[in-house]
Design a protein around this motif. Structure first.
Motif, short mmCIF file in Angstrom:
data_model
loop_
_atom_site.label_atom_id
_atom_site.label_comp_id
_atom_site.label_asym_id
_atom_site.label_seq_id
_atom_site.Cartn_x
_atom_site.Cartn_y
_atom_site.Cartn_z
N TYR A 89 1.75 3.29 5.29
CA TYR A 89 2.59 4.44 5.61
C TYR A 89 1.80 5.38 6.52
N THR A 90 2.53 6.29 7.14
CA THR A 90 1.90 7.26 8.03
C THR A 90 1.43 8.45 7.21
N THR A 91 0.15 8.74 7.23
CA THR A 91 -0.31 9.95 6.54
C THR A 91 -0.03 11.15 7.43
N PHE A 92 0.11 12.28 6.81
CA PHE A 92 0.46 13.51 7.51
C PHE A 92 -0.77 14.06 8.23
N GLU A 115 -3.65 9.82 -1.47
CA GLU A 115 -2.73 9.90 -0.34
C GLU A 115 -3.39 9.43 0.95
N LYS A 116 -4.61 9.89 1.17
CA LYS A 116 -5.25 9.58 2.44
C LYS A 116 -5.86 8.18 2.47
N ARG A 149 -0.62 6.29 -2.00
CA ARG A 149 0.37 7.32 -2.33
C ARG A 149 1.13 7.01 -3.61
N GLU A 157 1.23 20.51 3.12
CA GLU A 157 1.04 19.26 2.37
C GLU A 157 0.30 19.52 1.06
#
Lengths: 510, 510, 510
Positions: free
Chosen positions: B329-332, C43-44, C48, C310
């Protein structure tokens, strides 16, 4: 019938629409109470989510054309705890309703989105029966106008069932608050009529009084209905007191101050319940400004409405499970049943003498004669039909000796919308269709007499259908129809009524 | 190209924004039709949920700044049946829009919430390209103003594909209803232009007629566009008739009665389709008051719009799957690409003679001279810039012999918002930036000429970008730009156009 | 205390309401930061959804009585990524609020729907403490009026923690924008007061200045608060600059133009941050019309507010996990705790001399004397109580020599709503209840002095409760109470204050 005796073999909710509490048998109601109690037992024993895979891959559509937090949220919780999905809308802002989409098309659109069941609320009476007719998937009535709210009735009955250890016969019920405008009162008392030895007591200002037609209906179903002098009189003799919120939003020209005056002594405060062994129920919300139940009653042991609210979740959980527990799903057909195209509301008339006789100023070869008009609406109808604009002739005549007004035109035919508009302006006019100088058809286009019935909204294009269960009734709002004019002969009426179905049969599904 | 011939190796929807149907190749369209047909086959064979684990852990953000039930619900159903999640908003009540949040910031906020894809609708043209530029995650255009609605075009094409057993070449399409204001017509006909031997026939009142620029565009893409005398003429010669709802909400100063008049003969009733082998399509909703399709047509075999509605779900299911089927997925990123900071809309001018010469009443050392102003707006601009309030000098002069008005001020520089405001009041004014008595920069700040373009909303802070694919166009709404004043020389314009990109390249993602 | 030193044994969020940031210990804040950092790391690192089964079978209720996209969406994302469910409402359209349902009843209704936690926003101060008192499940304050927004403070602190590698002591914070009306500023600065050597600098127009009571409070908690001449002065000395949006919706009689004037130099543009090693934070949304942060700053390296957004998701994910990670669930009790029935706001008075003496025109046997009324409101109060309509006597007298107005009536008692209405019209009146010619009770009914406090809304039926942590405060909005009239003796006040609890103890859960 006592708890546990239900014959489960006959009970099957697959593909059933839930439109009116009167569509349920006593056995079905008891069965659902048992299933809801099973949900209750799971809930209270830490097994809330034991059911969480039962309706995986099922989806509920919420279509709330009117505000709702309570009913909508409880359906949502029910499907959620059963592992299903949900989507939909509430209010008409942000939806296609503002683009003038019909109920029919909105239902089809939701079906195209692969839902398995629809829960819907709508301000017009009969809208839910129409939705059910249109939909190939089952529809649950979440409230149609002032008409019905059957899952509320089911949860109310379930609340009585739980408090009373499964006994529903012999109940002494008090009813209070707004007995005139609330659909809850209607649905609950009809549900109670399935059981034996039910007594309903009530006391209210005339403005909020129980409608006499409901009283008659309940009495015909064996309920003992007693109007008492005071609320206290009711309360003293009741095991359960069902209070309701004045439905201000349904009362025209009435302010909240008026309602508070009408309520007068009907508000429930501690003095009314003190020392009594009664449970106060309420569909909620309580209107905190009117305060039909004083807040101190909320802390009393008579308070039964918060458990009742949870019962709504449990009953809806039971109901959704029973409706959707089957294998497979309904694929979207993409077409409309032809049964939705035509109504059965053309009362054929037979007397022909006047049409070709002296009464009409001159004969026409092809066209329409609209006879027996309400005085003075001839011109309006001609305008509504746009006769001049569309370059058709029209003659409007009032023959005082025959006490009739008629409109004659060479417009070749009338559409259903035009017939409906004429009937709205002039109920029970006689429509004569003239072909080659002869009357080819002569009929009265009957329109439901309930002002709030969904069938009266012209652009919804709902074909009017009546049925006759002893009384002639609108298929949609189920209100009785009574002939208003003496023009229709008894023979004509009898023939018409004989042609009607005896009950609301489901529209054939694809 | 026939069904089945698609070269799948080249087709990849990962990280692609879906902004305009013209961004799709013929192969991509056919590929998506095949995938949607696969979804159709599963659906009709009882395997609706075979896909229900394919997009677990994917989330769709719905950002509907305009009402939508249909598009929003079908995206929801699509992601739901693929096992994904969804959230978002519809309407601007109850959101930060009422707190004047920009599209840019709202997009970033949604990205910070870890969505994988955004489906968005917005009333302004070009808003979706801007959203796509801002977002690091892919964006799907659910309708931008009167501009585009590409997934509608895809589902329409898919409907043709299904009815026609995969054949899309050689189609005879009729178009009807509102050809002037509907984005659907535009997107569908552009989609059809990928295929061979397409004929589009239409008939409409001038007010609702197909815009000539669209006709030209379609003709340049090889479509045979024919305006017929009557709708019946169109219907007779068409395999498919695509009807649309008059977009009243986009027509200024026009009532529903006007529209009904404009529609006139264009309404579809049984008489128009009787005996014809045509399928009537419609993006829905039908406006039940205008009734552009009579309800009796709903029951006819020509009815094709309900299956079309379900095709919307199936196509969106195919599209979302193709976009999101990849691992990871694309991290922010938490930052904005610098490509969003500056536009390319400063058309540099080179002629300097007048600035230091006699034309200006007196020289200034440092400041701004705004030249070639629309007559009479000089004072307004000075006010808008707040020159007096901020204690800057200003001289406004009209030199009639040179037919020019200019504004001179010692305000040291102009912000982008100020430049935009000036351009809104006086398009194509020449801005001279003076440093130490010399013109350090001389340019025209070009503004998109489409009144409904999102770039014209000053407080959105969207940097204007043009591209030149033969015609100079706004990057956002893709409308052509034509120089209005003779002040800009051909050489200056040529240099400017030479500096522009040749197409809409995606903004570099982080 | 440094990162990593938290004693986890003492930290337990099960069943805790999250109402005010001041309810958190330093250790709890640091612990939550560590947990949020764990979420950040997952998350990073592409993990996630590693958490996606942790809160299966948990459900979050969103009750947003005020618009929210940001806070609501981030709670939704948090519960979604943890595998939980969500439902609820935003705005008051389409909900029972329009039917005058109390907060209390709405909370109970949501509880009946088996949610595990409530996140709520409401326009009235103190509404969230009331919601927490009513609910048996934990409640999270998503913003109550101008009061508190604790999860915003947590995410702000977490942002500082992340940028500063876990260090929170010794921070130099700048605050800007609307320091007067924003709850964010209040909550953040209170959160910072847990840490050592904190300096807060600010500069603002007087209209937007930090309230002196907040300054005092912060100073009493050890923060060094410095008002600087200019924003630039603040910026230069700050590691972090926390900017806020002017809360126009909370300012009465103030236009956006006024606010832009008040903001003046306070807007942040590139010139203010150029060359500085500062991070600009903002709770978002930025008002794009006021543009308190110029869009060019968005592209600068000082921009810290998108990562902050975020962090809101990550912190709420950590918080929800900590609150709900426990086994089992709370079953719905269906009743209200008796602790919600009565307040502690009757300040008993003891002096009796005047009541039976000459002061009263004539003695009454049973009734009420309301003494020390604000001049001129006697008649209004008599009307409000409906004395004439209900056929009770009333005497209103002004004895100028004693500077007092009183109302005497044979109405036997006053309900809480009546007492509240009297106190709203005439604060700190003395209520004498007369039984058999004697004063049976004499008290002042104290009402919170904060105009925006939820307890002042009569029909919410919230029992007023005070506590005394050195200052006497409203339990709900936590604002101090100061006696306004000299009628209450020091002894009476001391006795009253001595009877109050010393802190906000949770209401006993069922």
């Amino acid at each position: 019938m006592e708890k546990g005796e239900v014959n489960k073999m006959e009970i099957d909710f697959q593909d059933k629409d839930i439109i009116s509490i009167t569509d349920f048998t006593k056995e079905e109601i008891l069965y659902l109470c048992q299933q809801a109690q099973r949900m209750y037992d799971l809930e209270k024993n830490g097994k809330r989510y034991d059911s969480s895979h039962q309706l995986t891959n099922r989806a509920l559509a919420s279509m709330f054309y009117e505000p709702s937090t309570r009913t909508r949220t409880s359906f949502n919780t029910a499907i959620r705890e059963l592992g299903g999905q949900r989507d939909g809308f509430v209010g008409t802002e942000g939806t296609s309703v503002t683009k003038k989409e019909t109920i029919r098309d909105t239902i089809k659109m939701m079906e195209a989105n692969h839902f398995d069941v629809i829960a819907m609320r709508h301000p017009l009476d009969g809208s839910l029966q129409w939705a059910a007719d249109v939909a190939d998937i089952p529809v649950i009535n979440g409230g149609d106008g002032t008409n019905e709210h059957p899952t509320q009735a089911l949860l109310d009955i379930f609340t009585l069932y739980m408090y009373n250890d499964g006994r529903l016969n012999g109940l002494n019920m008090g009813l209070g608050g707004d007995l005139a405008y609330g659909r809850t009162i209607r649905s609950l008392s009809l549900a109670l009529s399935h059981f034996d030895d039910i007594t309903i007591r009530w006391s209210a200002d005339d403005f909020l009084a129980m409608p006499t037609d409901l009283t008659s209906l309940l009495e015909s179903r064996g309920i003992n209905v007693i109007r008492e002098q005071t609320v206290k009189d009711v309360m003293r003799q009741s095991e359960f007191y069902y209070m309701t919120r004045p439905q201000l939003e349904r009362m025209e020209g009435v302010t909240q101050e008026d309602v508070i005056r009408f309520m007068g002594d009907a508000r429930i405060d501690l003095s009314k319940v003190d020392g009594l062994d009664v449970k106060v129920m309420h569909p909620l919300p309580v209107n905190s400004e009117i305060a039909e139940i004083d807040y101190r009653v909320f802390f009393s042991s008579v308070q039964g409405f918060f458990p009742q609210a949870e019962n709504g979740v449990l009953m809806r959980k039971a109901l959704l499970y029973e409706m959707l527990k089957y294998e497979g799903y309904t694929t979207f057909s993409g077409s409309l049943s032809s049964a939705l195209e035509h109504g059965n509301n053309r009362l054929q008339r037979t007397g022909k003498e006047r049409v070709n006789g002296v009464l009409y100023i001159d004969k026409i070869s092809d066209g329409v004669v609209i006879d027996h008009l309400v005085e003075g609406v001839g011109k309006q109808i001609a305008d509504e039909l746009g006769l001049e604009k569309r370059r058709y002739d029209s003659v409007i005549a009032s023959l005082s000796e025959h006490q009739k007004t008629f409109l004659k035109t060479n417009l070749p035919e009338l559409t259903n919308r035009e017939l409906k508009r004429i009937a709205l302006m002039s109920p029970e006019a006689t429509i004569n269709i003239i072909r080659e100088g002869e009357v080819s058809e002569k009929f009265v286009y009957l329109l439901c007499q309930n002002d709030n019935c969904v069938t009266r909204v012209v652009n919804e294009d709902i074909p009017l259908k009546f049925y006759d269960d002893g009384t002639m009734r609108c298929r949609y709002c189920r209100q009785p129809y009574e002939i208003q004019t003496p023009k229709v002969s008894e023979q004509e009426l009898a023939t018409f009524r004989g042609s009607l179905p005896k009950s609301i049969e489901p529209i054939h599904q694809h």
